[in-house]
Design a protein around this motif. Structure first.
Motif, PDB file in Angstrom:
ATOM      1  N   ALA A   1       0.830  -1.248   0.082  1.00 21.25           N
ATOM      2  CA  ALA A   1      -0.115   0.019  -0.033  1.00 21.25           C
ATOM      3  C   ALA A   1       0.796   1.233   0.137  1.00 21.25           C
ATOM      4  O   ALA A   1       1.877   1.278   0.715  1.00 21.25           O
ATOM      5  CB  ALA A   1      -0.858   0.036   0.997  1.00 21.25           C
ATOM      6  N   ILE A   2       0.641   2.251  -0.592  1.00 21.86           N
ATOM      7  CA  ILE A   2       1.216   3.522  -0.939  1.00 21.86           C
ATOM      8  C   ILE A   2       0.203   4.466  -0.297  1.00 21.86           C
ATOM      9  O   ILE A   2      -0.772   4.620  -0.951  1.00 21.86           O
ATOM     10  CB  ILE A   2       1.656   3.752  -2.336  1.00 21.86           C
ATOM     11  N   LEU A   3       0.633   5.150   0.703  1.00 20.28           N
ATOM     12  CA  LEU A   3      -0.401   6.177   1.603  1.00 20.28           C
ATOM     13  C   LEU A   3       0.135   7.622   1.360  1.00 20.28           C
ATOM     14  O   LEU A   3       1.516   7.652   1.766  1.00 20.28           O
ATOM     15  CB  LEU A   3      -0.696   5.532   2.855  1.00 20.28           C
ATOM     16  N   ARG A   4      -0.845   8.507   1.294  1.00 18.87           N
ATOM     17  CA  ARG A   4      -0.284   9.808   1.564  1.00 18.87           C
ATOM     18  C   ARG A   4      -1.369  10.680   2.446  1.00 18.87           C
ATOM     19  O   ARG A   4      -2.280  10.393   2.324  1.00 18.87           O
ATOM     20  CB  ARG A   4      -0.355  10.531   0.084  1.00 18.87           C
ATOM     21  N   ASP A   5      -0.587  11.287   3.301  1.00 17.72           N
ATOM     22  CA  ASP A   5      -1.549  12.104   4.198  1.00 17.72           C
ATOM     23  C   ASP A   5      -2.056  13.201   3.589  1.00 17.72           C
ATOM     24  O   ASP A   5      -1.278  14.261   3.331  1.00 17.72           O
ATOM     25  CB  ASP A   5      -0.652  12.623   5.569  1.00 17.72           C
ATOM     26  N   VAL A   6      -3.551  13.159   3.685  1.00 16.98           N
ATOM     27  CA  VAL A   6      -4.050  14.326   2.938  1.00 16.98           C
ATOM     28  C   VAL A   6      -5.213  14.993   4.160  1.00 16.98           C
ATOM     29  O   VAL A   6      -6.003  15.361   3.880  1.00 16.98           O
ATOM     30  CB  VAL A   6      -4.688  13.896   1.706  1.00 16.98           C
ATOM     31  N   SER A   7      -4.839  14.722   5.421  1.00 18.06           N
ATOM     32  CA  SER A   7      -5.801  15.232   6.666  1.00 18.06           C
ATOM     33  C   SER A   7      -5.901  16.512   6.624  1.00 18.06           C
ATOM     34  O   SER A   7      -7.251  17.120   6.614  1.00 18.06           O
ATOM     35  CB  SER A   7      -5.038  15.119   7.963  1.00 18.06           C
ATOM     36  N   GLU A   8      -4.951  17.441   6.282  1.00 16.91           N
ATOM     37  CA  GLU A   8      -5.075  18.927   6.058  1.00 16.91           C
ATOM     38  C   GLU A   8      -6.048  19.233   4.767  1.00 16.91           C
ATOM     39  O   GLU A   8      -6.716  20.172   4.884  1.00 16.91           O
ATOM     40  CB  GLU A   8      -3.684  19.510   6.006  1.00 16.91           C
ATOM     41  N   ARG A   9      -5.790  18.533   3.714  1.00 17.96           N
ATOM     42  CA  ARG A   9      -6.418  18.762   2.624  1.00 17.96           C
ATOM     43  C   ARG A   9      -7.973  18.518   2.785  1.00 17.96           C
ATOM     44  O   ARG A   9      -8.850  19.152   2.405  1.00 17.96           O
ATOM     45  CB  ARG A   9      -5.757  18.109   1.516  1.00 17.96           C
ATOM     46  N   VAL A  10      -8.223  17.206   3.455  1.00 17.55           N
ATOM     47  CA  VAL A  10      -9.573  16.873   3.699  1.00 17.55           C
ATOM     48  C   VAL A  10     -10.168  18.105   4.346  1.00 17.55           C
ATOM     49  O   VAL A  10     -11.418  18.369   4.211  1.00 17.55           O
ATOM     50  CB  VAL A  10      -9.663  15.672   4.318  1.00 17.55           C
ATOM     51  N   ARG A  11      -9.689  18.274   5.559  1.00 14.99           N
ATOM     52  CA  ARG A  11     -10.302  19.414   6.629  1.00 14.99           C
ATOM     53  C   ARG A  11     -10.593  20.736   5.503  1.00 14.99           C
ATOM     54  O   ARG A  11     -11.659  21.335   5.797  1.00 14.99           O
ATOM     55  CB  ARG A  11      -9.241  19.783   7.666  1.00 14.99           C
ATOM     56  N   ALA A  12      -9.701  21.090   4.740  1.00 16.92           N
ATOM     57  CA  ALA A  12      -9.999  22.309   3.917  1.00 16.92           C
ATOM     58  C   ALA A  12     -11.015  22.143   2.949  1.00 16.92           C
ATOM     59  O   ALA A  12     -11.963  22.840   2.619  1.00 16.92           O
ATOM     60  CB  ALA A  12      -8.624  22.666   3.024  1.00 16.92           C
ATOM     61  N   GLU A  13     -11.229  20.876   2.390  1.00 19.02           N
ATOM     62  CA  GLU A  13     -12.304  20.405   1.462  1.00 19.02           C
ATOM     63  C   GLU A  13     -13.675  20.534   2.231  1.00 19.02           C
ATOM     64  O   GLU A  13     -14.648  20.985   1.728  1.00 19.02           O
ATOM     65  CB  GLU A  13     -12.073  19.106   0.925  1.00 19.02           C
ATOM     66  N   GLN A  14     -13.646  19.844   3.323  1.00 24.35           N
ATOM     67  CA  GLN A  14     -15.083  19.997   4.257  1.00 24.35           C
ATOM     68  C   GLN A  14     -15.217  21.382   4.410  1.00 24.35           C
ATOM     69  O   GLN A  14     -16.317  21.659   4.672  1.00 24.35           O
ATOM     70  CB  GLN A  14     -14.615  19.165   5.525  1.00 24.35           C
ATOM     71  N   ALA A  15     -14.098  22.266   4.789  1.00 22.90           N
ATOM     72  CA  ALA A  15     -14.618  23.545   5.058  1.00 22.90           C
ATOM     73  C   ALA A  15     -15.196  24.352   4.100  1.00 22.90           C
ATOM     74  O   ALA A  15     -16.176  25.119   4.015  1.00 22.90           O
ATOM     75  CB  ALA A  15     -13.322  24.481   5.610  1.00 22.90           C
ATOM     76  N   LEU A  16     -14.462  24.111   2.889  1.00 23.11           N
ATOM     77  CA  LEU A  16     -15.048  24.668   1.604  1.00 23.11           C
ATOM     78  C   LEU A  16     -16.497  24.125   1.207  1.00 23.11           C
ATOM     79  O   LEU A  16     -17.254  25.024   0.781  1.00 23.11           O
ATOM     80  CB  LEU A  16     -14.071  24.143   0.270  1.00 23.11           C
TER      81      LEU A  16
END
Length: 868
Positions: free
Chosen positions: A610-625
Motif C-alpha cells: 500500500a502507498i499512502l499519502r497523508d491528506v488530513s489537512e487537505r480533507v479538512r480544507a475540502e470539508q470547510a469549502l
C-alpha cells in the motif's frame, strides 16, 4: 600366426572406414535426437505454457479492467450525479473499448433507467440472470447467445455479436443503499481477437492453438485439441501450468497445458480455463528432417566407404601389404582381436600417409576416404549447444564450435588439455567436480551438475553440465561426452534484479509517501521511514504486526477479507476504498490517507503493498469549502426570496401609492384644463399645458411598465404560460426582424406550478430572450414549455452565433448566466446552456417536485426545437 593376423587385418581393414562412418552416423543421430529433439520438446513445452499463461493473463487483465471501469461508474449516483450525466458516462465507456456491446443500469424493480446508446431504455430485465445475480453482488456470467439485444441492435443497424459475457454489480444510491444493478455485455469476439493476437502469425505457429473452456471442458472459443475425452479428463485433473504430453486421436502425441483464468478485481470470479496445445509431430519435424538428411548422407557415405574398401582390398592389396604387415607385426597375440588396439595401430600408421598431392595413388585414395569420414565429425562441430569429448583422464579429444564461442578457447587450444586448465571453480574449496569424477569412474549412468566456473580471462560462466560415457564396440568406455547448457545470462539477470532491488529499497526509504507491505495474513513486512513519520510508530515496532493496528476500530473487521480477495484477483494495482482510507496514530488521532494497493509474487508468495499519502489537512480544507458552499447556497436562496418580497412590496408601493398619486394628478390636471378652456391663454402657457399633459401620460406609462417588469400581473393571475405569451407579444416589436415564438404542450395551457417556481422560470425566460435579442444575431428565437404537475421543462433556443464556452458557466462581468443559474438553484432546479448542433444556443431549465425521481437527461434536449 603372422599370416593369420595378415588375413584378419586384410578382411576387416577395408571395412574399418565404413564401420567408423556407421559409428559416427549413429552417434550423430543419437546426439541430434538427444540434444536437439529434447531441446525442441522442452522449448515447445515452455512456449505452450507461456502462450497459455499469456492468454489467461490477457483475459484476466481485460476482465479486471472492465470490472474496475464499471465499479468506478457505479459510484456516480452516490456522488449526486443525475441519470442524464450517468447515461452520458455509460455511453462514453461503451465506445471506449470494442469489448463492450451494451452497458446499462436498472432500478430495484429491474427497469433499465440508463443505458449506452439508449438501448433497452425503459425495458424490464428483472427475470434475466444479469439482474438477479448482479443484485446479490459482483457477478460474472460466461458466454451465451444474445437474447434481448438482437432486435434493438438490428434496429440501430449495429452489429449483433454471436455470443456475450455478462458483468453485473449493485450500485449505491445517494443515501448509501442499493439503487439497482449496473450491468455490461462483453463481445465474445473481443476475447477471440485476444486469442488470435496471442498466437501470432500463422506461419510461426507450427500447429500451436488455444482453446477457451469452462471447468467441465466445454469449448467456448478456439480450436479443440485432438485428444480423447479420457485424455482431456486427465488434463483437467492434473495441476495447472504443467506441460503434459498425451496421445492424440490420430496416433500422434500432443503437448497440452491448462491454465485457469485467475479471479480478477471487483470480487468477480471466472471458471474459464485456457488450454494451449501443439502436436509434437510438427514440433519435431525439423529434427526428423535433419535425421533423415544425416541418415541419407551418412548411409551413402558408409556404402561408398564399404564398396571402396572392398575394391581397394582387391585392386590395391599389394601396395598396402607393407602397411598390413606392419600392423600385424605390431599386434601381439592377446590383443590381435581387440578392436581398440587395432584402431590405435591403424591410426598410427595412417598418420604417415601423405597430406598433399604426393604419394602413391592408393595412399591418396585412402586419405580421401578418411577425409569423407571426417565430414560426419564436422556435423558435431556445428551443433548449437556446447559439446566436447574427453578421454578417461579428462583431456579434451573433441571441442565443437559452440564451445569456442561460449568458453573462448579454440579447438586447437583446447584439444589435448586437461579440463582443469580450461575451467577452474569459482570457489577454490569446492569438491563438486572431484566427487562427480569419482562417481563417473564407478557408474555408467549419465550425471549432471550445475557449476559456477571461471575461464582464463576471468570471465565467470554458469551452466548445467551433462556427462555421459561413450562406449566402443568392445563395450569399453572410450571417454566422456559432455553437453553444457549456458546459464550465464540467467544468472547475470538475477544479479541485475538484486541490484535493482537495492535501488528500489533506497527509493522506498527516501519516499515522502508511506509504503507498507504485508503478506496474505495481513502481517507487516515492510514499513518505510515515511510510514513511521505519518503513523507515529517505528519500523521495529510494526514489523510482524497485523495491519489492523494502523486502522480505526470500526474499519478492522472485514479488512483482511478485502485484502485476500484482491490478492486472489489478477489485478496488479487499484485504489483502496474510494481512493481514501482512514489511519490511526498511537494517541487515537484519526488521519485521512490517499491510498492505492498493488500486489506482486515473491518466491511464490503474494505480497500486498500500500502507498499512502497523508491528506488530513487537505480533507479538512475540502470539508470547510463544502460548508462554505452550502452556506453560500442558503444565502443565495434567502437573497432571491428577499428579492421576490422586495419586488412584490415595491410593485405594491408603485401601484398603490405612486400610481394612485399620478391618477389623482391626471384628474386634477384635466379639471384645471376644463376650467381654463374658456379663458384665452397666451400661446406660451398653452404649450406648457400640453407639455405637462404629455409628461403625466408618460409617467403613468412608465409606472405601468415598471410594474410589469417587477411583477407581471398575468403571472399571478393566469400563470406561467399566459405571462410568457404576454412577454413574447410585447417584445415582438423590439426584436424585429428576429421572429419570437412560444410553444407548449396542449395539456398544460392552464397548468399552474408553485409560485416561486413560476416566478423563477419566467425570469430565466425573460433574461434568456433579452440576451438572445441583443447578442445572438440570429433570425429566430423559440421558447417551449413542457411537463406536468410534478415537472416543468423550459427550453429557450436561437439560431444565432452560439454561446462562447467561457460564458456557459458564467464569468465576472457577464452576470446573465450567473443570475439564471442562481434562480434555478433557488428552486432546486437544473439549468444547462450549450451550443446546438445546427448552430445557435439552447438554454434548458428542468424542475421536478420529486428530486429522487431524477432530472432526466439534460443533454438529450430537443434538437428539433428550431427547424433546420
Amino acid at each position: 600366426m603372422a599370416e593369420h593376423r595378415k588375413r584378419s587385418v586384410q578382411i576387416w581393414l577395408p571395412l574399418l572406414p565404413a564401420a567408423v562412418a556407421v559409428l559416427l552416423l549413429a552417434l550423430v543421430v543419437w546426439l541430434v535426437e538427444r540434444i536437439i529433439g529434447q531441446e525442441l520438446e522442452r522449448r515447445a513445452g515452455q512456449r505452450v505454457e507461456q502462450v497459455a499463461e499469456a492468454f489467461a493473463d490477457q483475459i484476466a487483465r481485460a476482465l479486471a479492467r472492465r470490472g474496475a471501469e464499471l465499479e468506478l461508474v457505479a459510484g456516480m449516483p452516490a456522488l449526486g450525479m443525475g441519470l442524464d450525466v450517468w447515461q452520458q458516462h455509460l455511453g462514453r465507456l461503451r465506445h471506449s473499448s470494442p469489448a463492450y456491446v451494451w452497458i446499462g443500469a436498472t432500478d430495484l424493480r429491474g427497469t433499465v433507467v440508463a443505458a449506452s446508446d439508449s438501448l433497452l431504455l425503459g425495458s424490464n430485465i428483472a427475470q434475466r440472470p444479469v439482474f438477479t445475480e448482479g443484485l446479490r453482488g459482483p457477478w460474472f456470467g460466461s458466454l451465451h447467445a444474445p437474447v434481448a439485444l438482437v432486435a434493438p441492435l438490428q434496429a440501430r443497424s449495429m452489429r449483433v455479436p454471436d455470443e456475450l459475457a455478462d458483468i453485473a454489480m449493485p450500485y449505491p444510491d445517494a443515501s448509501g443503499g442499493t439503487g439497482g444493478v449496473l450491468a455490461a455485455h462483453l463481445d465474445a469476439a473481443f476475447f477471440d481477437a485476444l486469442r488470435e493476437r496471442t498466437l501470432g502469425a500463422p506461419e510461426t505457429q507450427r500447429g500451436l492453438q488455444l482453446e477457451l473452456t469452462d471447468l467441465e471442458g466445454k469449448l467456448l472459443l478456439g480450436q479443440r485439441a485432438p485428444v480423447s475425452d479420457a485424455s482431456r479428463s486427465t488434463l483437467y485433473n492434473s495441476a495447472e501450468g504443467l506441460p503434459t504430453v498425451l496421445e492424440g486421436e490420430n496416433d500422434g502425441r500432443v503437448m497440452l497445458v491448462r491454465v485457469g483464468v485467475k479471479a480478477f478485481d471487483a470480487g468477480l470470479r471466472s471458471d474459464w480455463q485456457v488450454v494451449a496445445w501443439q502436436p509434437l509431430d510438427q514440433v519435431l519435424a525439423p529434427v526428423r528432417e535433419l535425421e533423415l538428411s544425416i541418415l541419407w548422407t551418412g548411409g551413402l557415405t558408409a556404402l561408398i566407404l564399404s564398396v571402396a574398401g572392398f575394391w581397394l582390398s582387391r585392386r590395391l592389396a599389394r601396395p598396402y601389404s607393407e602397411l598390413l604387415d606392419a600392423v600385424a607385426e605390431r599386434l601381439d597375440g592377446e590383443s590381435a582381436n581387440a578392436p581398440g588396439a587395432v584402431l590405435r595401430t591403424i591410426t598410427e600408421q595412417m598418420r604417415r600417409l601423405p597430406r598433399s598431392g604426393t604419394g602413391t595413388r592408393s595412399e591418396l585414395a585412402l586419405a580421401q576416404l578418411l577425409h569423407d569420414a571426417s565430414r560426419l565429425q564436422a556435423m558435431l562441430a556445428n551443433l548449437p549447444a556446447p559439446v566436447y569429448l574427453v578421454d578417461k583422464d579428462y583431456r579434451v579429444l573433441f571441442w565443437n564450435r559452440a564451445c569456442e564461442r561460449v568458453f573462448g578457447w579454440s579447438a586447437a587450444e583446447a584439444e589435448g588439455r586437461h579440463v582443469d586448465e580450461i575451467f577452474r571453480d569459482k570457489d577454490p574449496n569446492s569438491r563438486v567436480r572431484q566427487d562427480l569424477r569419482a562417481l563417473m569412474a564407478v557408474r555408467n549412468e549419465p550425471q549432471t551438475f550445475q557449476g559456477h566456473l571461471v575461464l582464463r580471462d576471468g570471465t565467470e560462466v554458469w551452466g548445467d553440465w551433462w556427462l555421459s560415457k561413450v562406449f566402443g564396440v568392445d563395450g569399453e568406455p572410450l571417454g566422456i561426452l559432455v553437453q553444457v547448457r549456458d546459464l550465464t545470462a540467467e544468472h547475470q539477470g538475477a544479479e541485475r534484479l538484486r541490484e535493482q532491488g537495492e535501488v528500489l529499497a533506497a527509493v522506498i526509504n527516501a519516499a515522502s509517501d508511506a509504503v507498507i507491505s504485508v503478506d496474505m495474513d495481513g502481517r507487516i513486512n515492510l514499513f518505510n521511514p515515511a510510514a513511521a513519520r505519518i503513523f507515529g510508530r517505528s519500523a521495529d515496532e510494526m514489523l510482524g504486526q497485523p495491519l489492523d493496528a494502523l486502522l480505526p476500530r470500526e474499519h478492522r473487521g472485514g479488512h483482511l477479507g478485502l485484502m485476500r480477495r484482491f490478492g486472489e484477483s489478477s489485478a496488479t494495482t487499484r485504489p483502496m476504498g474510494f481512493g481514501r482510507v482512514k489511519g490511526l496514530r498511537p494517541d487515537g488521532t484519526e488521519i485521512e490517507l490517499e491510498a492505492s494497493i498493488s500486489q506482486v509474487t515473491v518466491r511464490g508468495e503474494k505480497r500486498l503493498t500500500a502507498i499512502l499519502r497523508d491528506v488530513s489537512e487537505r480533507v479538512r480544507a475540502e470539508q470547510a469549502l463544502s460548508r462554505y458552499q452550502v452556506e453560500l447556497s442558503e444565502l443565495t436562496q434567502r437573497l432571491l426570496h428577499q428579492e421576490q418580497v422586495t419586488t412584490r412590496e415595491l410593485a405594491q408601493t408603485l401601484h398603490d401609492q405612486l400610481g394612485q398619486t399620478l391618477g389623482a394628478i391626471r384628474l386634477s390636471f384635466d379639471s384645471v384644463c376644463n376650467q381654463l378652456r374658456d379663458i384665452a391663454l397666451p400661446q406660451r402657457a398653452q404649450d406648457r399645458l400640453r407639455t405637462v399633459n404629455t409628461q403625466i401620460d408618460q409617467a403613468i406609462v412608465e409606472v405601468r411598465q415598471a410594474l410589469v417588469k417587477l411583477r407581471p400581473p398575468l403571472l399571478e393571475k393566469a400563470g406561467l404560460i399566459a405571462a410568457l405569451d404576454n412577454e413574447i407579444r410585447q417584445r415582438v416589436a423590439e426584436a424585429d426582424p428576429v421572429r419570437l415564438e412560444l410553444t407548449h404542450d396542449p395539456h398544460i395551457a392552464e397548468q399552474r406550478w408553485p409560485e416561486d417556481v413560476e416566478y423563477a422560470a419566467f425570469m430565466v425566460a425573460r433574461e434568456a430572450v433579452v440576451n438572445a435579442i441583443e447578442h445572438a444575431r440570429g433570425t429566430q428565437i423559440r421558447v417551449r414549455v413542457s411537463g406536468d404537475a410534478d415537472r416543468l421543462r423550459l427550453d429557450i433556443g436561437d439560431d444565432g452565433v452560439g454561446l462562447p464556452p467561457e460564458l456557459a458557466e458564467g464569468r465576472p462581468g457577464h452576470l446573465g448566466m450567473v443570475g439564471m443559474r442562481e434562480r434555478a438553484l433557488a428552486i432546486g432546479a437544473r439549468l444547462q446552456a450549450r451550443a446546438r448542433r445546427e448552430g445557435g444556443t439552447l438554454i434548458t431549465l428542468l424542475w421536478t417536485a420529486r428530486p429522487d425521481s431524477g432530472f432526466g437527461a439534460l443533454d438529450s434536449v430537443r434538437d428539433n426545437l428550431l427547424p433546420g
